[in-house]
Design a protein around this motif. Structure first.
Motif, short mmCIF file in Angstrom:
data_model
loop_
_atom_site.label_atom_id
_atom_site.label_comp_id
_atom_site.label_asym_id
_atom_site.label_seq_id
_atom_site.Cartn_x
_atom_site.Cartn_y
_atom_site.Cartn_z
N ALA A 36 1.19 -1.74 0.08
CA ALA A 36 -0.17 -0.24 0.10
C ALA A 36 1.13 1.51 -0.52
CB ALA A 36 -0.97 -0.07 1.48
N TRP A 37 2.06 1.36 0.68
CA TRP A 37 2.98 2.72 1.04
C TRP A 37 3.69 2.60 -0.13
CZ3 TRP A 37 2.29 6.47 3.63
CH2 TRP A 37 1.74 6.79 4.99
N ASP A 38 4.27 1.52 -0.88
CA ASP A 38 4.86 1.46 -1.94
C ASP A 38 4.51 1.53 -3.34
OD1 ASP A 38 7.48 1.30 -0.60
OD2 ASP A 38 7.28 -1.31 -1.13
N ALA A 39 2.99 1.84 -3.09
CA ALA A 39 2.31 1.83 -4.75
C ALA A 39 2.21 3.19 -5.60
CB ALA A 39 0.57 1.60 -4.39
N PRO A 40 3.13 3.46 -6.26
CA PRO A 40 3.58 5.11 -7.63
C PRO A 40 1.53 5.52 -6.90
CG PRO A 40 3.37 3.27 -9.00
CD PRO A 40 2.81 2.50 -7.34
N ASP A 41 1.25 5.89 -7.12
CA ASP A 41 -0.01 6.20 -7.09
C ASP A 41 -1.07 6.44 -5.89
OD1 ASP A 41 -1.06 3.72 -7.66
OD2 ASP A 41 -2.01 4.61 -9.33
N GLY A 42 -0.32 5.82 -4.94
CA GLY A 42 -1.19 5.24 -3.69
C GLY A 42 -1.22 6.45 -2.33
N VAL A 43 -0.83 5.76 -1.42
CA VAL A 43 -1.41 7.48 -0.09
C VAL A 43 0.28 7.58 0.13
CG1 VAL A 43 -0.28 4.88 1.32
CG2 VAL A 43 -1.52 6.58 2.30
N ALA A 44 1.34 7.07 -0.75
CA ALA A 44 2.05 7.47 -0.50
C ALA A 44 2.52 9.15 -1.01
CB ALA A 44 3.50 6.86 -0.43
N ALA A 45 1.92 8.94 -2.42
CA ALA A 45 1.92 10.24 -2.89
C ALA A 45 0.88 10.67 -2.82
CB ALA A 45 1.76 9.96 -4.42
N ALA A 46 0.08 10.88 -2.18
CA ALA A 46 -0.93 11.78 -0.99
C ALA A 46 -0.30 12.54 -0.55
CB ALA A 46 -2.03 11.20 -0.81
N TRP A 47 0.08 11.56 0.02
CA TRP A 47 1.07 12.47 1.95
C TRP A 47 2.34 13.57 0.95
CZ3 TRP A 47 2.36 10.68 6.94
CH2 TRP A 47 1.50 10.56 8.02
N THR A 66 2.14 14.81 -1.81
CA THR A 66 1.55 15.77 -2.34
C THR A 66 0.63 16.98 -2.14
OG1 THR A 66 0.95 14.92 -4.65
CG2 THR A 66 3.01 15.81 -5.10
N PRO A 67 0.15 17.46 -1.06
CA PRO A 67 -0.62 18.27 -0.52
C PRO A 67 -0.64 18.91 -1.58
CG PRO A 67 0.82 19.22 0.33
CD PRO A 67 1.11 17.89 -0.15
N GLY A 68 -2.57 19.50 -1.86
CA GLY A 68 -2.85 20.81 -2.56
C GLY A 68 -4.37 19.94 -3.31
N PRO A 69 -5.08 21.09 -3.61
CA PRO A 69 -6.82 20.73 -3.70
C PRO A 69 -7.29 19.59 -4.54
CG PRO A 69 -5.52 22.51 -4.84
CD PRO A 69 -4.73 21.95 -4.65
N ASP A 70 -6.49 19.03 -5.37
CA ASP A 70 -7.00 17.31 -6.12
C ASP A 70 -6.46 16.67 -5.28
OD1 ASP A 70 -8.07 19.40 -8.29
OD2 ASP A 70 -6.20 19.50 -9.16
N ASN A 71 -5.80 17.03 -4.05
CA ASN A 71 -5.81 14.84 -2.99
C ASN A 71 -6.61 14.79 -2.70
OD1 ASN A 71 -3.89 14.21 -0.77
ND2 ASN A 71 -2.15 14.91 -1.09
N PRO A 72 -7.13 13.69 -2.65
CA PRO A 72 -8.14 13.06 -1.48
C PRO A 72 -7.95 12.67 -0.52
CG PRO A 72 -6.76 10.82 -2.73
CD PRO A 72 -6.13 12.76 -3.42
N ILE A 73 -6.25 13.33 0.10
CA ILE A 73 -6.89 12.90 1.30
C ILE A 73 -6.01 14.17 2.13
CG2 ILE A 73 -4.46 11.31 3.50
CD1 ILE A 73 -4.27 10.17 1.62
N PHE A 74 -4.48 15.45 1.36
CA PHE A 74 -4.23 16.38 2.29
C PHE A 74 -4.83 17.39 1.12
CE2 PHE A 74 -1.23 13.59 3.87
CZ PHE A 74 -2.57 13.47 5.23
N ARG A 75 -5.99 18.53 1.44
CA ARG A 75 -6.26 19.47 0.39
C ARG A 75 -4.94 21.06 0.31
NH1 ARG A 75 -11.88 20.32 3.60
NH2 ARG A 75 -10.66 20.22 4.77
N ASP A 76 -4.15 20.94 1.61
CA ASP A 76 -3.90 21.63 0.98
C ASP A 76 -2.37 21.63 2.32
OD1 ASP A 76 -4.04 22.17 3.83
OD2 ASP A 76 -5.57 24.43 3.50
#
Length: 368
Positions: free
Chosen positions: A197-208, A210-220
């Motif tokens: 899960a943490w190694d997936a290139p487009d998974g939770v690691a990527a979300a952590w 790259t915070p931003g408005p299109d991020n499913p976890i961190f909007r900023d």
């Protein structure tokens, strides 16, 4: 006399920490949002991912040790499996402070560690499984569908150290050993899922990262920084509330040593020390100090000083919890942990939180 001895010993241990009770002179800062992505990236790549990989590797070794024990039961192979269990506990205890993300999905955390078991429900389920042979607990494919309390570290500890574990030294313990092997295999399975899960290139690691408005976890960036700091604060709270106060709240006469985590295997303080070291490692490797203004950066070093002192004392406590609460010198160390684990929480929550732009007094535990 016992009380005076404890007070003298506690005072001696407190001598290296003269600044712990001082009020903070921290100036509330403003979050440097440009530096947040790199801090989050280091947290992921230098702490979280390696932590889960190490747990998976130790769980794999645990399964191998159980297979060897089942194939050649003896006092030596049992001792090897018991020793390996301690290594798995330490690996998990370092990374278990990350109580966010994939580990919360599908009850993975509870499947790995069901604790505290306040009503003894899990223990009763494990004992029942051992009392009457049940093929469904000897295969990971069916064990993973059962109660979370039957498939993790707590269950494996009872298999290896609980009542009747001496049977593992001979063919008499074959069924018990097969159950333990299935638990170890299940731990490896869960470790593998977390690593993937943490190694997936487009998974939770990527979300952590790259915070931003299109991020499913961190909007900023502020949300991301809050999550990371919250991991540290919750870790410190858990060390005090669920690890130490679970069995000791300052009165040795009311201590409940059998409520301590891993008391059967003697891994209570090894686990607590690993919790603290995991916290220190995350704070250091993520480079959170970079989020602080230059004149506030001493907050990190002073916080680490407290954590390092806690780790030193915890690592010096005897493994037998029942014996610890009968020994004034050991009780003084428990008192030290109680006092300074609270200080650690306050430093992380108020000083570090305020320093990176969250108002002092911000409560992560309340989810504010």
């Amino acid at each position: 006399m016992r009380l005076l001895t404890r007070l003298a010993l506690l005072s001696t241990m407190l001598l290296p920490l003269p600044a712990l009770a001082q009020e903070s002179s921290l100036t509330v800062g403003v979050l440097d949002t440009a530096k947040v992505p790199s801090v989050m990236a280091r947290a992921v790549d230098d702490f979280i991912r390696p932590g889960y990989r190490r747990f998976e590797e130790e769980a794999d070794t645990m399964e191998e040790s159980m297979v060897e024990l089942c194939g050649s039961p003896s006092s030596e192979s049992l001792m090897n499996a018991q020793s390996t269990f301690g290594d798995v506990v330490e690996a998990w205890s370092r990374i278990e402070i990350v109580r966010v993300g994939p580990v919360l999905e599908g009850n993975r955390f509870e499947r790995i560690l069901f604790f505290p078991d306040r009503k003894g429900t899990g223990l009763k389920q494990v004992q029942a499984a051992l009392a009457k042979p049940d093929p469904s607990v000897t295969s990971v494919d069916t064990l993973k569908e059962k109660s979370v309390a039957m498939q993790g570290l707590g269950a494996l500890e009872f298999v290896l150290f609980g009542t009747g574990s001496e049977s593992l030294q001979s063919a008499e313990g074959a069924y018990r050993c097969q159950y333990g092997t299935a638990i170890a295999a299940n731990l490896k399975r869960l470790g593998s899922e977390l690593t993937e899960a943490w190694d997936a290139p487009d998974g939770v690691a990527a979300a952590w990262k790259t915070p931003g408005p299109d991020n499913p976890i961190f909007r900023d960036e502020a949300e991301a920084a809050k999550e990371l700091l919250g991991v540290l604060v919750h870790a410190a709270e858990t060390i005090r509330d669920q690890r130490i106060e679970q069995f000791y709240k300052g009165d040795a006469k009311k201590a409940l040593p059998r409520q301590a985590i891993y008391w059967r295997s003697g891994n209570t303080f090894r686990s607590i020390t690993a919790n603290i070291e995991g916290l220190r490692d995350l704070l250091a490797t993520s480079g959170m100090v970079e989020l602080l203004a230059e004149d506030n950066r001493s907050v990190v070093s002073s916080t680490d000083f407290v954590a390092r002192s806690l780790s030193r004392v915890s690592g010096d406590i005897k493994p037998d919890v029942a014996a610890v609460v009968e020994d004034p010198a050991q009780i003084a160390k428990l008192d030290f942990l109680l006092l300074n684990s609270r200080d650690l929480t306050l430093r992380l929550n108020n000083d570090l939180g305020g320093g990176i732009g969250l108002a002092a007094g911000f409560s992560f535990s309340d989810g504010d």
